[in-house]
Every structure is written in structure tokens, then in C-alpha cells.
Scaffold this motif. Sequence first.
Motif, PDB file in Angstrom:
ATOM      1  N   GLY A 192       3.342  11.149   4.192  1.00  0.00           N
ATOM      2  CA  GLY A 192       3.242  11.945   5.425  1.00  0.00           C
ATOM      3  C   GLY A 192       2.017  11.996   6.266  1.00  0.00           C
ATOM      4  O   GLY A 192       2.008  11.521   7.479  1.00  0.00           O
ATOM      5  N   ALA A 193       1.037  12.212   5.497  1.00  0.00           N
ATOM      6  CA  ALA A 193      -0.286  12.539   6.323  1.00  0.00           C
ATOM      7  C   ALA A 193      -0.972  11.233   6.736  1.00  0.00           C
ATOM      8  O   ALA A 193      -1.269  11.066   7.867  1.00  0.00           O
ATOM      9  N   GLU A 194      -0.745  10.165   5.669  1.00  0.00           N
ATOM     10  CA  GLU A 194      -1.287   8.799   6.087  1.00  0.00           C
ATOM     11  C   GLU A 194      -0.552   8.226   7.176  1.00  0.00           C
ATOM     12  O   GLU A 194      -1.280   7.436   8.199  1.00  0.00           O
ATOM     13  N   ILE A 195       0.773   8.263   7.165  1.00  0.00           N
ATOM     14  CA  ILE A 195       1.416   7.301   8.159  1.00  0.00           C
ATOM     15  C   ILE A 195       1.341   8.271   9.643  1.00  0.00           C
ATOM     16  O   ILE A 195       1.189   7.505  10.580  1.00  0.00           O
ATOM     17  N   ALA A 196       1.078   9.439   9.428  1.00  0.00           N
ATOM     18  CA  ALA A 196       1.032  10.331  10.723  1.00  0.00           C
ATOM     19  C   ALA A 196      -0.557   9.946  11.362  1.00  0.00           C
ATOM     20  O   ALA A 196      -0.618   9.616  12.479  1.00  0.00           O
ATOM     21  N   VAL A 251       0.861  -1.350  -0.057  1.00  0.00           N
ATOM     22  CA  VAL A 251      -0.031  -0.084   0.100  1.00  0.00           C
ATOM     23  C   VAL A 251       0.898   1.224   0.071  1.00  0.00           C
ATOM     24  O   VAL A 251       0.457   2.268  -0.709  1.00  0.00           O
ATOM     25  N   PHE A 252       1.915   1.176   0.781  1.00  0.00           N
ATOM     26  CA  PHE A 252       2.638   2.578   0.886  1.00  0.00           C
ATOM     27  C   PHE A 252       3.361   3.253  -0.371  1.00  0.00           C
ATOM     28  O   PHE A 252       3.377   4.466  -0.196  1.00  0.00           O
ATOM     29  N   GLU A 253       3.562   2.185  -1.167  1.00  0.00           N
ATOM     30  CA  GLU A 253       4.040   2.745  -2.679  1.00  0.00           C
ATOM     31  C   GLU A 253       3.168   3.448  -3.355  1.00  0.00           C
ATOM     32  O   GLU A 253       3.359   3.880  -4.458  1.00  0.00           O
TER      33      GLU A 253
END
Length: 216
Positions: A141-145, A133-135
Motif C-alpha cells: 500500500g505504501a509503496e504503490i502510493a 517486484v510487487f509480489e
Amino acid sequence: MSAPKPPCPLCSGSARPYHRDARRDYLQCESCDLIFVPPHQHLDVAATRAFYDTHENALDDPGYRRFLGRLFTPLAQRLPPGASGLDFGCGPAPALVAMFSEAGFAMRAYDPLFAPDATALEQPYDFITSSEVFEHLAEPGAEIARLSGLLRPGGWLGVMTKRVRDRGAFAQWHYIRDPTHICFYSDTTFRFIANQHGLELELAGADVALLRKPAA
């Protein structure tokens, strides 16, 4: 005069050219090492959905389950009995949800295209999975936060995404041929993510990163 480079979508740092092929440019952040495709070269939502629909993963496909086992096994080994989790970006066949549920863990699913239940992003979890998914994230930045904020103390974020090795390997890498892949992470990038969010990092395989929020 060359056009200004867009800021890094993970940390807003400055970027420099890293690679170019016949279809796209790839920029590298000078701060967090993320390699990313500039926004104007991203597919639109309809084209992205159409490409996803060509994938043929199934809940009961043994090969697909073996593939997901690279994330499932090391993460499940670290979870306490009764832990509850979220599969972020579950896709049309939420096999990880099935695998963790079968192992006795309560599990919810979220995907902006295939399971867009925003209430799944409004509660805390003991673990969160995000496989391949991360790719795809335009704003990592917003999603990981957001994901880090959903973890309870002692909770785990398990990420499966292939990691960048070096410039020579990148140019020949099958991973960049997928037009929906727009962000590429290295070991250095994951260390940056861990430091930025106060998480403990374990690189559990060539394409698996486990990030733990310290217990209170």
C-alpha cells in the motif's frame, strides 16, 4: 482462541484464511482481494538477499530479455519520444534499464538491496516499471502510493507479476513456492489499486498490468 488476523498490507482491510501449505499461511483481504502471507512468516533481510543471490539473470541474456519484453513492448509502445523512467526493484541485473535506454528513453534504477540510491525516488517520471517486484513487497500500500505520486500526469506504471486465478489453481501454483513471494494480486486487486489512486488500468497480459495517471 485463534490469533487475530493481521490487516491487509495493501488497504488495511480485514482478512480471512485462504490457503495453507506446509510452510506458510495465506490470507485474503475482504476489501481488495489481495492474498498475503502474514508478517511473522516473512524471511528476514539476510535470508531474502541470500535467496535473491541464487537467481542467475544477466543483462545480455536473450531469454531474460524475451521474458521482460512482455512488459517492455506494450509499455514502450505507449510512451512519447524522450520519456524518462524509473525501474523500481531493478535487482542485480537491471536489464529493463538497458532495454529502455537502448530504445532512447532516459532511465534510472532503484532497488533497496542492489541499487539503494534514494535520490531516484525524489523526482517525477513519465513512466515507472516494476518487474517481478510487487509480489515481494511487505507494505505494498505504501509503496504503490509512493510510485503513483512520482508519476507525471499522463504517466504510466507498468507492473509485471503473475495474477491469482482461483483457489484451486493457487494451491498448485509454483509462484507460492518462492519463499520471498508474500503478496499475490488478482484482476480485482489491480482494479482496486487503479480506483484507489485514480489510475486507468489496462491488463496487457496474464502477468502485466499497465496503470496510467490521467493527463492534467
